[in-house]
Scaffold this active site. Structure first.
Site, PDB file in Angstrom:
ATOM      1  N   HIS A  36      35.831  44.318  29.704  1.00 57.27           N
ATOM      2  CA  HIS A  36      35.357  43.047  30.249  1.00 57.27           C
ATOM      3  C   HIS A  36      34.158  43.269  31.158  1.00 57.27           C
ATOM      4  O   HIS A  36      33.778  44.391  31.474  1.00 57.27           O
ATOM      5  CB  HIS A  36      36.479  42.287  30.975  1.00 57.27           C
ATOM      6  CG  HIS A  36      36.857  42.831  32.316  1.00 57.27           C
ATOM      7  ND1 HIS A  36      37.658  42.152  33.201  1.00 57.27           N
ATOM      8  CD2 HIS A  36      36.533  43.994  32.938  1.00 57.27           C
ATOM      9  CE1 HIS A  36      37.816  42.865  34.293  1.00 57.27           C
ATOM     10  NE2 HIS A  36      37.160  43.978  34.157  1.00 57.27           N
TER      11      HIS A  36
ATOM     12  N   CYS B  60      32.558  45.908  38.522  1.00 44.76           N
ATOM     13  CA  CYS B  60      33.126  45.086  37.437  1.00 44.76           C
ATOM     14  C   CYS B  60      32.068  44.176  36.818  1.00 44.76           C
ATOM     15  O   CYS B  60      32.343  43.514  35.820  1.00 44.76           O
ATOM     16  CB  CYS B  60      34.316  44.276  37.931  1.00 44.76           C
ATOM     17  SG  CYS B  60      35.866  45.192  37.779  1.00 44.76           S
TER      18      CYS B  60
ATOM     19  N   HIS C 240      33.164  47.456  30.837  1.00 48.40           N
ATOM     20  CA  HIS C 240      33.998  48.621  31.152  1.00 48.40           C
ATOM     21  C   HIS C 240      35.421  48.247  30.781  1.00 48.40           C
ATOM     22  O   HIS C 240      35.737  47.069  30.589  1.00 48.40           O
ATOM     23  CB  HIS C 240      33.890  48.988  32.635  1.00 48.40           C
ATOM     24  CG  HIS C 240      34.417  47.905  33.521  1.00 48.40           C
ATOM     25  ND1 HIS C 240      33.652  46.825  33.884  1.00 48.40           N
ATOM     26  CD2 HIS C 240      35.645  47.697  34.043  1.00 48.40           C
ATOM     27  CE1 HIS C 240      34.378  46.012  34.623  1.00 48.40           C
ATOM     28  NE2 HIS C 240      35.602  46.499  34.733  1.00 48.40           N
TER      29      HIS C 240
ATOM     30  N   HIS D 258      39.850  48.533  30.953  1.00 56.70           N
ATOM     31  CA  HIS D 258      41.046  48.725  31.771  1.00 56.70           C
ATOM     32  C   HIS D 258      42.232  48.931  30.844  1.00 56.70           C
ATOM     33  O   HIS D 258      42.254  48.433  29.716  1.00 56.70           O
ATOM     34  CB  HIS D 258      41.338  47.492  32.627  1.00 56.70           C
ATOM     35  CG  HIS D 258      40.358  47.271  33.724  1.00 56.70           C
ATOM     36  ND1 HIS D 258      40.361  47.998  34.890  1.00 56.70           N
ATOM     37  CD2 HIS D 258      39.343  46.384  33.846  1.00 56.70           C
ATOM     38  CE1 HIS D 258      39.392  47.574  35.683  1.00 56.70           C
ATOM     39  NE2 HIS D 258      38.740  46.597  35.071  1.00 56.70           N
TER      40      HIS D 258
ATOM     41  N   ASP E 204      44.331  43.448  22.515  1.00 56.51           N
ATOM     42  CA  ASP E 204      44.247  44.912  22.520  1.00 56.51           C
ATOM     43  C   ASP E 204      42.981  45.401  21.821  1.00 56.51           C
ATOM     44  O   ASP E 204      42.664  44.968  20.707  1.00 56.51           O
ATOM     45  CB  ASP E 204      45.479  45.521  21.853  1.00 56.51           C
ATOM     46  CG  ASP E 204      45.571  47.024  22.062  1.00 56.51           C
ATOM     47  OD1 ASP E 204      45.161  47.506  23.148  1.00 56.51           O
ATOM     48  OD2 ASP E 204      46.050  47.722  21.150  1.00 56.51           O
ATOM     49  N   HIS E 205      42.265  46.294  22.500  1.00 56.23           N
ATOM     50  CA  HIS E 205      41.010  46.862  21.995  1.00 56.23           C
ATOM     51  C   HIS E 205      39.936  45.807  21.756  1.00 56.23           C
ATOM     52  O   HIS E 205      39.075  45.980  20.891  1.00 56.23           O
ATOM     53  CB  HIS E 205      41.238  47.717  20.747  1.00 56.23           C
ATOM     54  CG  HIS E 205      41.856  49.045  21.080  1.00 56.23           C
ATOM     55  ND1 HIS E 205      43.177  49.172  21.438  1.00 56.23           N
ATOM     56  CD2 HIS E 205      41.337  50.284  21.145  1.00 56.23           C
ATOM     57  CE1 HIS E 205      43.439  50.441  21.691  1.00 56.23           C
ATOM     58  NE2 HIS E 205      42.341  51.137  21.531  1.00 56.23           N
TER      59      HIS E 205
ATOM     60  N   GLU F  69      46.135  45.361  36.306  1.00 57.09           N
ATOM     61  CA  GLU F  69      44.817  45.752  35.820  1.00 57.09           C
ATOM     62  C   GLU F  69      44.570  47.228  36.130  1.00 57.09           C
ATOM     63  O   GLU F  69      43.913  47.943  35.374  1.00 57.09           O
ATOM     64  CB  GLU F  69      43.731  44.896  36.463  1.00 57.09           C
ATOM     65  CG  GLU F  69      42.347  45.154  35.878  1.00 57.09           C
ATOM     66  CD  GLU F  69      41.342  44.124  36.365  1.00 57.09           C
ATOM     67  OE1 GLU F  69      40.908  43.295  35.556  1.00 57.09           O
ATOM     68  OE2 GLU F  69      41.014  44.138  37.562  1.00 57.09           O
TER      69      GLU F  69
HETATM   70 NI    NI Z   1      37.128  45.460  35.688  1.00 55.20          NI
END
Ligand code: NI
Length: 135
Positions: free
Chosen positions: A15, A34, A40, A42, A80-81, A125
């Protein structure tokens, strides 16, 4: 007497936190790392809690195989992914913070879980940052 049973799940997603109407400098100031324009990732950890009564016939509160399948379809297959900003419709105009992801996940699950049950989720997260939401 009611109990809560939990099922854990996991997804990885990328995200970027930003507002289009803010300058790069302001985005960086508010969202820090972020807001990296190249995204990037998580490792999100999810706990889904279902509250209800034990069915005397089965001894189950809810069939965990059914719950597992709902979580797979509504959360894992959807997130996911994925790049949350680019690939998940709910985040087209919604900043994918852990707070907003928790709301989206809860709403998706709520639609599939019988109204007789209470629903609470905990979404991590990072190992230290998490949200609890129950509607
Ligand atoms: Ni983040």
């Amino acid at each position: 007497m009611s109990l809560t049973i939990y099922r854990k799940a996991h997804f990885n997603a990328a995200h970027r936190l930003f507002r289009k109407d803010w300058s790069d400098a302001k985005n960086k100031e508010v969202f820090g790392k972020c807001s990296n324009p190249n995204y990037h990732g998580h490792n999100y950890e999810l706990e889904v809690g279902i509250t209800g009564k034990i069915d005397p016939e089965t001894g189950f509160l809810i069939n965990l195989d059914v719950l597992k399948q709902i979580i797979k379809e509504e959360v894992e297959d959807a997130l996911d992914h994925k790049n949350l900003n680019l690939e998940v419709p709910e985040f087209k105009t919604l900043n994918p913070t852990v707070e907003n992801i928790a709301l989206v996940v809860w709403n998706k699950l709520r639609k599939k879980i019988d109204a007789k049950y209470g629903l609470e989720i905990k979404l991590y997260e990072t190992p230290r940052n998490y949200v609890v939401y129950s509607g």
